[in-house]
Enzyme design. Structure first.
Site, PDB file in Angstrom:
ATOM      1  N   GLY A   1       0.816  -1.202   0.000  1.00 36.52           N
ATOM      2  CA  GLY A   1       0.000   0.000   0.000  1.00 36.52           C
ATOM      3  C   GLY A   1       0.855   1.260   0.000  1.00 36.52           C
ATOM      4  N   SER A   2       0.387   2.252   0.754  1.00 38.24           N
ATOM      5  CA  SER A   2       0.889   3.618   0.588  1.00 38.24           C
ATOM      6  C   SER A   2       2.361   3.809   0.894  1.00 38.24           C
ATOM      7  CB  SER A   2       0.067   4.559   1.460  1.00 38.24           C
ATOM      8  OG  SER A   2      -1.291   4.393   1.172  1.00 38.24           O
ATOM      9  N   THR A   3       3.011   2.872   1.590  1.00 35.29           N
ATOM     10  CA  THR A   3       4.443   3.075   1.827  1.00 35.29           C
ATOM     11  C   THR A   3       5.208   3.122   0.500  1.00 35.29           C
ATOM     12  OG1 THR A   3       4.694   0.689   2.137  1.00 35.29           O
ATOM     13  CG2 THR A   3       4.477   2.019   4.115  1.00 35.29           C
ATOM     14  N   PHE A   4       4.598   2.581  -0.579  1.00 31.91           N
ATOM     15  CA  PHE A   4       5.240   2.624  -1.896  1.00 31.91           C
ATOM     16  C   PHE A   4       5.211   4.022  -2.509  1.00 31.91           C
ATOM     17  CE2 PHE A   4       6.276  -1.401  -4.325  1.00 31.91           C
ATOM     18  CZ  PHE A   4       6.552  -2.137  -3.192  1.00 31.91           C
ATOM     19  N   LYS A   5       4.276   4.865  -2.029  1.00 32.04           N
ATOM     20  CA  LYS A   5       4.168   6.210  -2.626  1.00 32.04           C
ATOM     21  C   LYS A   5       5.479   6.967  -2.497  1.00 32.04           C
ATOM     22  CE  LYS A   5      -0.781   6.491  -1.921  1.00 32.04           C
ATOM     23  NZ  LYS A   5      -1.832   6.723  -0.922  1.00 32.04           N
TER      24      LYS A   5
END
Lengths: 586, 167
Positions: free
Chosen positions: A307-311
């Site tokens: 999820g958002s940790t990839f942003k």
């Protein structure tokens, strides 16, 4: 009962003819009962130098001379060192497998002499009595099975392998005949569950099946031939490892998670300072007797859509390529539709957002738009350089391959940019964040302690230092003013990003809004990064303490805060504010 | 058959040499056996030592220490408790002790007025809470509880964490 005796020679002094010499020399003065050749002379009836006497004397003389020679040889010339060298070999053999220590030399695994109990059924008086006595020491043993063993025909039956010293004493005190002990080497992990997954489990025979024990088996057993008795030093710090495990355990229990993982990496050397997986395992217990679900090392051997940790990765490559600046504005007013895919925001702001705000509010729409600017090809290439598309295991053998999009089209790039449609291990994410923390060099994580300063050469440059520092600043804002607020520590600024990802539905398309993976990935201290940290909870449930919410900001982020607060002083980091300032603030 | 005097002497000397060598070898053999015995003992001692080392690590494992500390009412260190030696300037004994200089610590202690004698210990073994209280109340006035042998960081955190629980 009749016995045929040889005829007695007459004592008349008549000298019989000299019998021919036979193959064997009968001692003078005796009679050979098998010799039927007739009467013989008595000894001493001839002169002192009778031919036979000379012959016998010669035999004796030769025998004694040989004995004297050999005795002198043994007494005077025997190899002096035989006894000593054999004893020395025994001393060295007492270490049969090298110890494992942490980076500070604290013992994590060692081999001790243990006694195994066996029975010699032939010497057992009463199998039933012995079996009952044994069950007072080992209540879990089956009495019928014991009796069968104790009354078997063999001379050697193992009753129990590798007893503890108190068990051995108890069996000794039973004073049962036919129970014997044999020395065996036993691997012990004196810190119990600490770093259990990392150290590894063994099977019933004591052979390692996972972890460092398996991966470094050749190095550890080199000790047996006397070449490598040096302990193997791991990169982990057992104190920090304990803090990470304790905090992860507390959070996982609070949120009734199905699993959890946490990793701390040294961003400058790639050394793993702590690596935890929940539920924990105890390496002292054979793998067969531990729950299957607990045996997976979730830090390296389980993949998650993060999820958002990839942003953060998406923004980092955008900054690196000059496509973005922190202030660049993206339209996030409407859900984004690519092909048949509709991308929504969890916390919809429904306005134009800067890159900083896209991270702080964790906007999927904004990130997907950034990915469109970067291009699918470049995003795939960058994720590859960041180690996200290949297994990242350190030295361990058990490792999961990432699950990647089959082809990187526009849709796949858009979802991958915010961590969906791509599943990686927590360790891989930590390594990616470490690269951002050290000004842009990706280092392969290692579980072995490195000598200072020789690590940077093995890394690969993935980001410009400026882009890396800008990314750290953006992450610091996420913690200071965004969704990651609960990860912060007074005195140790944390930079990072939360990630709450819904898990794919089992056996079907789409995502399950009730089952999610909550994680926090970050770097500390934000002003001079030293460590990367990832904490992940698999399927956390809302708890009363968090108002029934189970998003990463209230589940994983507080774990990071508590871990950093406790671990940073142990790692020698000084708080960024003085004692007086911190005291005043409290 | 007569033997010359020198032959007899020569034989006697040879016999004496052989006897001497024999005795020396016997003695060497005895010593060797003793060495072998000691080596064997060494093996046993090493085995025992390994068990003792493992037990020491087990007893001092962080998980056990934390559990024990929590029953005493201690809590994990918070960043505000981490201080530098310079922060201890008002307590010269502590500063010198933490700097690892026992001589300076002793000098500083002499320069200070003598402390009042400590209150007498309670005669019966105190309960965990009771034993935590006196040291906690003593800590702010005498932060120099840590001895020079304690590593600086450990000393800073342990003595202060005792102090903090009092607040």
């Amino acid at each position: 009962m009749t016995r045929v005796l040889p005829p007695k020679p007459k004592a008349d002094g008549a000298r019989p003819a000299k019998p021919p010499l036979k193959g064997r020399a009968a001692p003078a003065g005796t009679y050979d009962p098998l010799d039927m050749s007739g009467p013989r002379s008595r000894p001493g009836t001839r002169g002192p130098l009778d031919g036979r006497m000379v012959f016998l004397l010669g035999c004796f003389a030769f025998g004694f001379a040989a004995l004297a020679f050999r005795a002198g040889q043994v007494a005077l010339f025997r190899d002096v060192d035989v006894a000593r060298t054999s004893a020395r070999a025994a001393v060295e053999q007492s270490v049969d497998r090298a110890d494992i220590t942490d980076r500070n030399g604290v013992l994590l695994a060692t081999s001790v002499t243990a006694f195994s109990l066996y029975a010699d059924p032939e010497r057992i008086w009463d199998p039933v009595e012995t079996a009952r006595a044994l069950r007072t020491v080992f209540p879990q043993m089956d009495e019928a099975g014991l009796i069968r063993k104790l009354s078997s025909k063999s001379r050697f039956e193992f009753i129990q392998r590798r007893l503890t010293p108190s068990q051995k004493r108890a069996v000794w005190e039973l004073a049962q005949p036919g129970l014997e002990f044999v020395e065996e080497s036993r691997r012990v992990y004196p810190q119990g569950q600490l770093a259990g997954h990392l150290l590894g489990l063994s099977n019933r025979d004591g052979d390692p099946v996972t972890g460092i024990e398996r991966a470094m088996n050749d190095r550890l057993t080199a000790a047996a031939d006397g070449t490598g008795t040096e302990p193997l030093a791991l990169s982990i710090d057992s104190r920090v490892q304990h803090v990470v495990e304790a905090e992860l355990d507390q959070a996982a229990r609070l949120h009734q998670a199905a699993g959890g993982a946490a990793v701390i990496l040294d961003v400058h050397t790639g050394e793993v300072i702590a690596s935890a997986s929940w539920p924990q395992v105890d390496p002292n217990v054979p793998a067969g007797r531990q729950a299957n679900a607990a045996q997976v090392n979730r830090a390296v051997n389980a993949v998650y859509e993060m999820g958002s940790t990839f942003k953060v990765f998406t923004v980092a490559v955008g900054l690196n390529d000059g496509i973005l600046s922190p202030d660049k504005v993206y339209d996030a007013r409407q859900p984004l539709t690519i092909g048949n895919r509709r991308i929504n925001d969890f916390h919809a702001e429904n306005r134009a957002l800067t890159v900083q705000e896209i991270l702080s509010h964790s906007s999927n729409i904004g990130t997907a738009r950034i990915a469109a600017d970067i291009g699918a090809l470049r995003l795939e290439e960058f994720f590859g350089r960041l180690g996200l598309t290949a297994p990242v295991a350190g030295e361990l053998k058990e490792v999961s391959r990432p699950i990647l999009p089959r082809r990187w089209g526009r849709i796949q790039a858009a979802t991958a940019s915010y961590g969906h449609g791509i599943a990686v291990t927590p360790m891989a994410v930590a390594a990616g964040y470490a690269a951002i923390g050290n000004d842009g060099t990706w280092l392969r994580p290692t579980f072995l302690a490195r000598a200072d300063g020789n690590a940077a050469a093995s890394g690969r440059s993935v980001l410009s230092p400026i882009a890396a520092r800008q990314t750290v600043q953006l992450m610091r804002e996420v913690v200071a003013h965004g969704t990651g607020g609960r990860a912060d520590v007074d005195g140790y600024p944390v930079a990072g990003k939360t990630g709450t990802a819904e898990k794919p539905r089992t056996g079907g398309g789409g995502y399950d809004s009730d089952r999610r993976v909550s994680s926090f990935a970050g770097i500390f201290p934000a002003d001079a990064p030293r460590y990367a940290i990832v904490v992940l909870l698999d399927e956390p449930q809302g708890a009363a303490e968090t108002g029934g919410v189970a998003t990463a900001g209230v589940t994983a982020a507080p774990v990071v805060s508590r871990v950093v607060a406790r671990a940073a002083p142990l790692l020698g980091l000084m708080p960024r504010r003085t004692y007086a300032e911190l005291s005043a603030a409290r | 058959m007569t033997l010359s005097r020198s032959t007899v002497l020569g034989f006697a000397g040879l016999l004496a040499l052989a006897a001497g060598l024999y005795l020396a070898k016997t003695e060497a053999e005895r010593v060797r056996e003793r060495v072998a015995g000691l080596q064997e003992q060494l093996v046993e001692e090493r085995k025992a030592l390994r068990i003792a080392e493992a037990e020491l690590v087990w007893r001092a494992a962080p998980a056990r220490i934390e559990a024990a500390a929590r029953t005493l009412g201690l809590e994990p260190v918070v960043p505000g408790q981490v201080i530098t030696v310079a922060d201890l300037s008002r307590a010269p004994v502590a500063a010198a002790a933490l700097a690892g200089d026992p001589v300076a610590a002793a000098a500083a202690a002499r320069a200070r007025p003598p402390r009042p004698p400590p209150p007498p210990e309670p005669p019966e073994p105190a309960t965990p809470t009771a034993s935590a209280t006196p040291s906690a109340s003593a800590a702010p006035t005498a932060p120099a509880l840590a001895s020079p042998q304690v590593p600086a960081q450990a000393a800073a955190t342990t003595s202060l964490s005792v102090a903090e629980t009092d607040q």
